[in-house]
Design an enzyme around this catalytic site. Structure first.
Site, PDB file in Angstrom:
ATOM      1  N   GLU A 102       9.593   4.600   8.049  1.00 34.40           N
ATOM      2  CA  GLU A 102       9.098   3.233   7.975  1.00 34.40           C
ATOM      3  C   GLU A 102       9.314   2.448   9.273  1.00 34.40           C
ATOM      4  O   GLU A 102       8.421   1.734   9.725  1.00 34.40           O
ATOM      5  CB  GLU A 102       9.727   2.499   6.784  1.00 34.40           C
ATOM      6  N   HIS A 132      -1.070   0.986   9.320  1.00 36.21           N
ATOM      7  CA  HIS A 132       0.263   1.463   8.943  1.00 36.21           C
ATOM      8  C   HIS A 132       0.175   2.680   8.030  1.00 36.21           C
ATOM      9  O   HIS A 132       0.835   3.698   8.275  1.00 36.21           O
ATOM     10  CB  HIS A 132       1.030   0.335   8.249  1.00 36.21           C
ATOM     11  N   GLU A 133      -0.625   2.579   6.990  1.00 42.66           N
ATOM     12  CA  GLU A 133      -0.703   3.685   6.035  1.00 42.66           C
ATOM     13  C   GLU A 133      -1.378   4.906   6.652  1.00 42.66           C
ATOM     14  O   GLU A 133      -0.974   6.045   6.373  1.00 42.66           O
ATOM     15  CB  GLU A 133      -1.437   3.244   4.760  1.00 42.66           C
ATOM     16  N   GLU A 184       0.980   5.486   1.276  1.00 41.82           N
ATOM     17  CA  GLU A 184       0.366   6.442   2.188  1.00 41.82           C
ATOM     18  C   GLU A 184       0.127   7.818   1.608  1.00 41.82           C
ATOM     19  O   GLU A 184       0.039   8.810   2.357  1.00 41.82           O
ATOM     20  CB  GLU A 184       1.234   6.581   3.440  1.00 41.82           C
ATOM     21  N   ALA A 241       0.854  -1.180   0.000  1.00 44.23           N
ATOM     22  CA  ALA A 241       0.000   0.000   0.000  1.00 44.23           C
ATOM     23  C   ALA A 241       0.891   1.231   0.000  1.00 44.23           C
ATOM     24  O   ALA A 241       2.099   1.140   0.222  1.00 44.23           O
ATOM     25  CB  ALA A 241      -0.930   0.003   1.217  1.00 44.23           C
ATOM     26  N   HIS A 259       1.056   6.802   8.842  1.00 46.34           N
ATOM     27  CA  HIS A 259       2.021   7.588   8.067  1.00 46.34           C
ATOM     28  C   HIS A 259       1.580   9.043   7.899  1.00 46.34           C
ATOM     29  O   HIS A 259       2.407   9.900   7.581  1.00 46.34           O
ATOM     30  CB  HIS A 259       2.201   6.977   6.675  1.00 46.34           C
TER      31      HIS A 259
END
Length: 866
Positions: free
Chosen positions: A323, A300-301, A267, A265, A304
């Site tokens: 990251e 996670h995205e 961000e 994916a 970000h």
């Protein structure tokens, strides 16, 4: 023949660009083969140094260039390869550029391309230069406005970063939408999507009371598979507000699922583009692992948005800044949403399987590398997972509250900037009484997995326990390597299983003694609890001590770890016997200990399922100076079979006890039960009894969810059961129209350990469900074969090497990123037996001598051969 090595980019040669873009207005006229890009940029000189304006551009057709409204002639600029240079640019001016590109021909999946009927982009790290000429680097941050123009019937949905500020119809059946992003960002965070898409929509009210529109887009017909992703998104937003006080900052947050995508994916600010595998899920077509992964990647995205977007990297050497930190954040999110113990164990299992192997191999690098040829090759387990472990150590040293203070200071000091890892460390330090991170920074600059040895002695007369910790470096560590500053969580456990001591020790020297007074009984030391430091640990604990920890350690990770240490030791000894063709016998104490795990009602199903696993092939390979592939697989099968035979009744009863029938729930307990059920089935499939061999087919036929259906199918394939062909055919007939499910079907067959798998792969490549231009399909078939089917990839004939070399050379012409991932499969070249090494060398040399080889593949293969 390839003769020129690609240029090496060096951290110590970093210089700010001569110019910076302040704003960029884009007009994008979308067409399949000739998209027109009109850009208008306000540019300002960034320093007093003299120098030209240099813009990056790849696979573009330049139409015109204008400075302050005046069109330049060909002699006013230089177009040389991938660079557009304007030598006499003013100190502050407006630059207008028109260029065209061919999205349909772009199979690299970088920049603007077509995924089926959808226009989409992928610009991290250097894809924007495939859209228009630009200063394409992360320290060039600008405000973007984009007007997208496209055929309204074919592309009714037009999406970009930021908030929509205008829309309308145009002549010729076209329409437009204008998007404005109020936040400065580097070009790698730019995104654009256009298509005839389905969607689901929701809203979220932030802590401050703002209402944010949430929208997830996908191919029409898949809308019902987006609900888990939407719930995961809402959980992520709330978690970041609660844990770190971070609120979303735009009016709309969008996710788009596409099939053709190089990564998991991306961000992009306000418009995340996702591999469809990390969005689409329902009970029948997705496994529990898929659901878990979607929640994690959605988180996670989203995370970000602050750690990566609001604060970004000065240059790509700082990649772990965003990251490593964001992986740590998504791991903590997953731990809070599910089982913290299970999440931690699974994260460390992944780290050891991929990053430890990477750190010991030819492509080893620190989390902050000093050089690279192709930055795409550094989206690695080291940058991500080891980077997350370094962040976790900071939290361990500072405490949860101290880490939060450091995060608050980080945003206070650097919001809206492109910064370095040193800036993050600085914020952590000043927020915590100037905590000294000087030595800790060695984790950023040194590669290799540190070795930690723990020994102890007990002085009964003085009730004193002395623990000696020694750290050392692997052979591939830098010659000037210095001791690490590492937090080591330690417990001292009394005979009754209670903790006498539980504390964090700070190891800073090569060898250090820690003395514990008033220890009235001889304790068992539990070292590196919760895997507090990413090291390879050795201790003076006996076999009996490890069995004691398996039964009594209050630290769940080390309780699990004790079972793995025992298993690893036993299996390595058996491999030595197998190499000498000696008869094998499994230690009776180990068999008994395994039985106690099965019967232990005090541990939950998820933890029990994890505790039943034995070390994977890759973990066993890491302990071998020369890798014995056949013997390793043989021993693993022998151990599993021996355990299954000894405990078949208990396994069968346990299998039945966690069978949920037609009831399906997506919660940690239910997921743990399904995992345990399939672990039991896997072992029972190795027992030569009709009573158990029919279980897999029965489960396959009656399964009401993909976890049980695919679990049974994979077990039949791996155990080479008689009915595997019938099951594979039935699965194909049922799911052939579902691309994501067919990826599972391909992967299951690529893992088959018998010799038929080679011909099967050739056959599957010709099947209509396979398409080499779709990364997910390549990863499922060829990637699985290389990464997990070690015996067949390393076949004694060398055919596995030739197959993958042929395929990666073919792929390299289309998608160098995917080709370089396959090339990494050769990383064990120097540790393969001599006969296999000879075959591998032929293919590696053939690859590196290929004319037109990408720098992606060249960098990986040259390091392997070096």
């Amino acid at each position: 023949m390839k003769t020129d090595a690609p240029k090496v980019i060096k951290l110590n040669e970093y210089k700010k660009p001569n110019y910076m873009v302040e704003t960029i207005d884009l007009v994008v006229h979308l067409e399949n083969t000739e998209t027109l890009i009109q850009s208008k940029m306000k540019i300002k000189k960034s320093s007093e140094e003299m120098g030209p304006l240099v813009l990056n551009g790849e696979e573009l057709q330049l139409k015109s260039v204008a400075v302050n409204g005046k069109k330049l002639s060909a002699g006013d600029y230089v177009l040389d390869g991938d660079l557009l240079t304007i030598n006499d640019a003013p100190s502050e001016f407006t630059l207008e550029i028109e260029n065209t590109l061919n999205p349909e021909a772009n199979k690299t999946l970088d920049g603007l391309y077509k995924s089926g009927s959808i226009f989409c982009t992928q610009n991290e790290p250097e894809g924007f230069r495939r859209i228009t000429y630009y200063i394409d680097r992360p320290d060039n941050m600008a405000k973007f406005t984009t007007k997208i123009i496209a055929d309204k019937k074919l592309y009714p949905v037009l999406l970009c970063n930021g908030n929509p500020i205008a829309r309308g119809d145009l002549e010729g059946g076209k329409h437009f939408v204008t998007w404005e992003d109020p936040f400065k960002k580097p070009s790698y965070l730019y995104a654009l999507v256009a298509g005839d898409l389905g969607s689901i929509k929701d809203t979220y009210k932030t802590t401050s009371g703002r209402t944010v529109a949430l929208e997830i887009y996908c191919d029409k017909g898949n809308e019902d598979k987006c609900h888990h992703a939407m719930e995961s998104l809402k959980k992520s937003i709330k978690w970041d507000e609660d844990r770190f006080g971070l609120e979303y900052d735009l009016d709309i947050y969008m996710i788009v699922a596409v099939d053709a995508f190089n990564m998991g994916a991306m961000e992009n600010k306000g418009l995340n583009i996702f591999n469809s595998a990390y969005v689409l899920a329902d009970q029948k077509s997705a496994t529990d692992t898929n659901f878990y992964g979607i929640e994690s990647v959605i988180g996670h995205e989203y995370f970000h948005n602050w750690t990566g977007n609001r604060i970004t990297c000065r240059d790509w050497f700082q990649l772990t800044l965003k990251e490593g930190l964001t992986v740590f954040r998504d791991q903590e999110f997953s731990a809070d949403m599910n089982s913290r113990n299970v999440e931690r164990i699974q994260s460390v299992q992944g780290l050891r399987a991929t990053q430890f192997a990477e750190d010991a191999g030819p492509t080893s690098h620190p989390i902050k590398p000093e050089t690279y040829m192709e930055i795409n090759n550094f989206y690695t387990a080291t940058i991500y997972e080891k980077g997350a472990e370094v962040i976790r150590m900071i939290q361990t040293l500072l405490g949860v509250a101290g880490f939060r203070r450091g995060m608050d200071k980080y945003f206070e000091l650097f919001d809206g900037q492109a910064v370095r890892t040193e800036d993050f460390i600085h914020a952590m330090s000043v927020a915590n009484n100037n905590f000294d991170f000087t030595q800790f920074k060695n984790w950023y600059r040194q590669n290799g997995t540190p070795l930690l040895n723990a020994t102890s002695k007990y002085d009964e007369a003085n009730k004193r326990f002395t623990l000696t910790l020694k750290q050392s470096f692997p052979l591939n560590a830098p010659k000037d390597a210095q001791p690490y500053h590492m937090p080591v969580k330690v417990g001292l456990i009394g005979p009754d299983g209670s903790d006498l001591v539980n504390k964090v020790l700070e190891l800073k020297t090569a060898s250090q003694e820690f003395i514990f007074e008033n220890i009235n009984v001889l304790p068992i030391a539990s070292i590196n609890r919760d895997f507090s430091a990413p090291v390879k640990l050795s201790t003076d604990l006996s076999f009996e001590d490890q069995l004691f920890l398996m039964a009594n350690d209050s630290d769940a990770f080390n309780r699990f770890e004790a079972s793995q240490v025992v298993s690893l030791k036993i299996m390595l000894e058996l491999i030595e016997k197998a190499k000498s063709k000696l008869p094998l016998e499994l230690d009776s104490k180990y068999i008994t200990a395994f039985g106690k795990i099965l019967s232990d009602k005090s541990i939950d199903e998820a933890f029990k399922a994890l505790s039943m696993t034995i070390p994977a092939e890759g973990i066993l390979h890491q302990e071998q100076a020369e890798i014995y592939y056949l013997e390793t697989e043989y021993v693993r099968t022998f151990v599993k079979t021996s355990l299954a035979l000894a405990h078949q009744e208990n396994l069968f009863n346990l299998y039945k006890s966690v069978d949920q029938g037609n009831v399906y729930k997506l919660d940690p307990k239910s997921m743990g039960q399904r995992d345990l059920k399939n672990k039991c089935l896997d072992l029972l499939s190795l027992v030569d009894s009709d009573k158990y061999k029919s279980l897999s087919m029965e489960q396959f036929k009656t399964a009401t969810n993909m976890t049980d259906e695919l679990g049974a199918l994979s077990i039949m394939v791996n155990a080479n059961l008689d009915n595997k062909t019938e099951a594979l055919t039935a699965f194909y007939s049922k799911w052939k129209s579902e691309t994501l499910v067919m990826q599972k079907w391909l992967g299951a067959q690529a893992m088959a350990s018998d010799d038929s798998v080679y011909d099967m792969i050739l056959k599957l490549e010709k099947d209509s469900v396979y398409n080499r231009t779709i990364p997910n399909l390549v990863r499922s078939l060829l990637g699985t074969f290389v990464a997990t089917n070690k015996v067949q990839f390393n076949h004694h004939s060398g055919r596995g090497y030739k197959l993958i070399a042929d395929r990666l050379l073919d792929l390299d012409k289309l998608n160098p990123q995917i080709a370089s991932r396959l090339a990494s499969g050769f990383k064990d070249y120097k540790r393969t037996p001599k006969n296999l090494q000879a075959f591998m060398k032929i293919e590696l040399e053939r690859i590196i001598k290929t004319d037109g080889l990408s720098k992606n593949v060249f960098e990986i293969v040259s390091k392997i051969l070096a």
